[in-house]
Design a protein around this motif. Structure first.
Motif, PDB file in Angstrom:
ATOM      1  N   THR A 496       7.033  -5.862  18.453  1.00  0.00           N
ATOM      2  CA  THR A 496       5.879  -5.341  19.192  1.00  0.00           C
ATOM      3  C   THR A 496       5.750  -6.068  20.522  1.00  0.00           C
ATOM      4  N   MET A 497       4.897  -5.520  21.372  1.00  0.00           N
ATOM      5  CA  MET A 497       4.711  -6.114  22.698  1.00  0.00           C
ATOM      6  C   MET A 497       3.830  -7.368  22.605  1.00  0.00           C
ATOM      7  N   PRO A 498       3.931  -8.248  23.600  1.00  0.00           N
ATOM      8  CA  PRO A 498       3.069  -9.429  23.619  1.00  0.00           C
ATOM      9  C   PRO A 498       1.654  -9.054  24.049  1.00  0.00           C
ATOM     10  N   GLN A 499       0.714  -9.950  23.826  1.00  0.00           N
ATOM     11  CA  GLN A 499      -0.671  -9.693  24.222  1.00  0.00           C
ATOM     12  C   GLN A 499      -0.791  -9.427  25.725  1.00  0.00           C
ATOM     13  N   TRP A 500       0.117  -9.996  26.502  1.00  0.00           N
ATOM     14  CA  TRP A 500       0.039  -9.861  27.957  1.00  0.00           C
ATOM     15  C   TRP A 500       0.306  -8.440  28.434  1.00  0.00           C
ATOM     16  N   ALA A 501       0.850  -7.576  27.574  1.00  0.00           N
ATOM     17  CA  ALA A 501       1.153  -6.208  28.005  1.00  0.00           C
ATOM     18  C   ALA A 501      -0.125  -5.457  28.374  1.00  0.00           C
TER      19      ALA A 501
END
Length: 812
Positions: A496-501
């Protein structure tokens, strides 16, 4: 009448929300102002005073801008994907979506409790599929343009979170989120080519109104350096490429160092007579984080192993030199190999001394070779022991040798950056699914855009897997799919993508939050772009701020957004510390809960205090006594209402103070000097108590105080009849009071009077008076007169508006 904040504050919060008083319009005849605060991660701990300081500050600015006639967009949302929620869900067996929903509800309650003038119709939530559809869409555009790619590489692995971290998320060798040790691990990762934008991210800072320390941090993190890329030949035939900022010192390169992960280490296994020693060192280095290998080891004795069986050839003189592996060289920085010039580099000198390497001076200038190396700015050093460079200055030698390397086909000029590509994969559940499909026949294929959003499936277990794969990898029904290209069997990406996405573009969605057809309409973005003023934490300078500038520039390049930079202005705030100046923490028992402060003193007192606590950009310690002082001030304002006369004219004695206050408070809000603005209001209230206060005076006070203490001032505005007199409009809907510049200048001044250089009294004189008037006033003052008795004034020293000094001698 008592100041009943517990009854007043909910009343006005409901009025503001029901009346949509702070709603922004997408298009208006008014000038626009887009004020932004970093949206919070909705943790289970709820809002804390660290949030309240920047939120209150920007709320004061936004309220003032509305009174100045601006169409203000001041939004709020929630950055709700991420590890803390997932870890809480694992521990308490509650679905992360449920945890997020409850935390957001609590945060919303607290934010509304503090009276912030957010446009609540524009709230966004990064976990909402209608939102992350567009996060996924942006990723697909990055992939299609070659800026998203997957590769196997050494990565930072958090031993507790069990996921990969970007370099920016590793702080002093530990995970910035949980504080656990970080190790190096080989993983296949999605990467974003932020390095493609490195130079633009530096250059475009020049046109922005960012505080200087933000610009400096970003430039240092990107780390631009100019030099040359040079090819050394290994005795086994391979090319070893190095980057150096000092190609002039090539004749002094007496050994090379490559990283333990360098591809040649394994390739040369059969050629190395000391392979067991080399392999043991490689394994030891793999257990260390980049921080341990560089920063922590900076002042420690260097370690390494010589590669016995392979040497390198220095390209400028043909000499064979030894090759070492050492953990201070990183595969992820530069080429993973360096040339060592021990005569002119402290680190190389220490390494050479330990391992017995040759030290050759190549720059003469009186420097001690055991001390700091020359840098490129030391242009006056003269080249020695350097063949065709001998006699040249460093400044002359660098371009000369670079030209020679280029002509020989063994080097060229090169700009290098410390910045690494952004590691974008997370082996966790609670994040945006990456909309990519792997097909054994077609390779990685993007999900068709009409299939977005790719929804996050429900899973029974959110536990990270033992092999480091995402929990989604167990969801075979979700993983197994069809290739969008050949329609054969394929598998979904399970990282999954990081929180920063989600936080890299959220400011755009606020402009048009309910648009189903685009991340925001062109009309909305053309109107609101760029963000006029963005306030956030310094800790996000090399994370969110850098990432979001990169995404925005990419969106600009593909024609989605109208500006090349997202934020015109960036400010930052200092932390609020516990009493005594220690950092707030549960273990110290000094955490201040905004709920408790509001329950005891009211939201307006909380707002006043955190704006009065000190210089906004600096850390400040909490003080319960000072909180009580702000409550006493609001009580004085409230009680003053009972002494107000019915006069609609300003009290003559207050006129100058009023005009000064209007000017001062306005300027201080714009400059984020909130503490001095409040001090000005406190002084004004003192004047009103001393001189009397008309209704006209009091009305101005309420408007000046409204951005800071909106609930109380709205109640007084209404109860004193001001709202009725202004067609039912609230204080926050009024224009900021105007001031007369001529009335901000005092009509009189107080001057010190000296006799023979000693202070003997003070006198009040007309502002700008001449020397004769000042002397006459001094002589007429009874305290001064007794020191003039029997004396003759022989000289007068006059400093207009400040001092008159009478030089005397006894009369004859």
């Amino acid at each position: 009448m008592k100041y009943d904040f517990a009854g007043i504050e909910p009343k006005w919060q409901k009025k503001w929300q029901d009346g949509k008083v702070f709603a922004a319009e997408n298009g208006s005849d008014k000038p626009k102002f887009y004020g932004l605060v970093e949206f919070p991660y909705p943790s289970g701990q709820g809002l804390h005073v660290g949030h309240a300081r920047p939120y209150t500050a920007m709320d004061v600015v936004a309220r003032k801008k509305r009174m100045d006639g601006y169409n203000v967009l001041f939004p709020m949302g929630y950055d709700a994907f991420g590890l803390p929620t997932e870890n809480y869900a694992i521990k308490n067996h509650i679905h992360p979506a449920k945890v997020t929903h409850d935390n957001i509800a609590n945060f919303t309650r607290q934010l509304q409790m503090l009276g912030y003038s957010f446009d609540w119709d524009r709230v966004i939530n990064t976990t909402d599929p209608a939102y992350y559809k567009w996060t996924q869409w942006i990723f697909l555009q990055l992939f299609k343009k070659g800026l998203a790619y997957k590769t196997t590489m050494p990565v930072n692995w958090c031993t507790s979170c069990k996921c990969v971290l970007a370099n920016e998320e590793v702080v002093e060798g530990v995970c910035e989120r949980c504080g656990s040790p970080v190790i190096r691990k080989e993983k296949s990762q999605w990467m974003l080519k932020i390095t493609e934008y490195a130079q633009r991210l530096i250059d475009d800072l020049d046109g922005l109104d960012f505080i200087e320390r933000v610009k400096t941090q970003q430039k240092n993190w990107i780390g631009r350096s100019t030099g040359a890329e040079v090819t050394f030949k290994a005795t086994t035939g391979e090319d070893i490429v190095v980057f150096t900022t000092r190609p002039d010192t090539l004749f002094g390169a007496t050994y090379m160092v490559i990283s333990p992960e360098h591809k040649y280490v394994q390739a040369w296994k059969d050629k190395l007579s000391n392979w067991d020693e080399v392999d043991a060192y490689v394994q030891e280095a793999a257990r260390k984080s980049d921080f341990e290998r560089t920063e922590l080891a900076a002042d420690k004795e260097k370690t390494g192993v010589m590669l016995q069986g392979v040497r390198a050839v220095n390209p400028v003189n043909g000499k064979e030199i030894p090759i070492f592996i050492s953990d201070y060289v990183l595969a992820s920085y530069g080429t993973g190999a360096i040339m060592a010039v021990p005569a002119h580099d402290t680190r190389d000198w220490a390494f050479a001394k330990k391992f017995g390497c040759e030290i050759i001076e190549v720059v003469s200038g009186g420097e001690d070779v055991q001390k700091e190396a020359f840098t490129a700015k030391d242009d006056t050093g003269i080249m020695v022991n350097s063949g065709f460079l001998d006699g040249l200055t460093v400044k002359e030698a660098i371009p000369a040798v670079t030209k020679w390397l280029t002509e020989q086909g063994i080097g060229h000029e090169k700009v290098n950056y410390k910045l690494r590509d952004w590691v974008f994969s997370r082996q966790r559940y609670w994040g945006e699914p990456i909309p990519m499909v792997w097909c054994d026949k077609c390779g990685w294929q993007p999900l068709p855009e009409d299939q977005l959003p790719l929804l996050l499936p429900d899973v029974e277990s959110y536990e990270p897997t033992d092999d480091g794969e995402s929990p989604l990898s167990k969801m075979t029904d979700w993983v197994n799919t069809t290739c969008p290209h050949c329609h054969g069997p394929a598998k979904r990406e399970t990282d999954t993508m990081p929180q920063w996405a989600g936080s890299s573009w959220y400011f755009l969605r606020y402009m048009d939050p309910h648009n189903p057809d685009a991340l925001a309409s062109k009309e909305a973005m053309n109107y609101w772009s760029p963000v006029d003023w963005y306030n956030g934490g310094m800790e996000h300078t090399t994370l969110h701020l850098l990432y979001s500038r990169f995404w925005h520039k990419f969106l600009y390049d593909i024609g989605v957004v109208p500006t090349k930079e997202p934020y015109a202005k960036r400010t930052s705030h200092g932390m609020i510390l516990g009493e005594g100046g220690e950092k707030m923490s549960k273990s110290r028992g000094n955490v201040v809960n905004p709920n408790d402060v509001v329950a005891q003193y009211g939201a307006d007192t909380m707002r006043m205090y955190i704006m009065f606590i000190g210089d906004f950009e600096k850390a400040a310690a909490w003080s319960d006594n000072a909180v009580k002082g702000c409550k006493r001030f609001l009580d004085r304002v409230w009680n003053l209402s009972e002494q107000v006369t019915d006069s609609l004219e300003h009290t003559a004695a207050n006129e100058s103070a009023l005009h000064k206050a209007i000017k001062k408070v306005a300027g201080d809000i714009d400059a984020m000097k909130f503490n001095t603005a409040i001090a000005t209001l406190m002084a004004l209230v003192n004047d009103f108590y001393a001189n009397g206060c008309s209704k006209a005076d009091y009305g101005v006070l309420l408007l000046l105080l409204n951005p800071f203490a909106p609930h109380m001032t709205e109640e007084l505005w209404e109860s004193m009849g001001f709202a009725q007199a202004h067609g039912g409009r609230m204080a926050c809907q009024q224009s900021w009071p105007a001031y007369d510049e001529s009335k901000t200048v005092a009509s009189t001044v107080t001057m010190a009077v000296q006799v023979g250089g000693k202070l003997r009294g003070t006198v009040t004189v007309p502002a700008g008076c001449d020397q004769d008037t000042a002397v006459a006033a001094a002589k007429a003052d009874a305290k001064v007169a007794k020191f003039l008795d029997g004396m003759e004034i022989v000289k007068v020293i006059h400093v207009p508006g400040k001092l008159v000094n009478l030089i005397v001698k006894p009369q004859a």
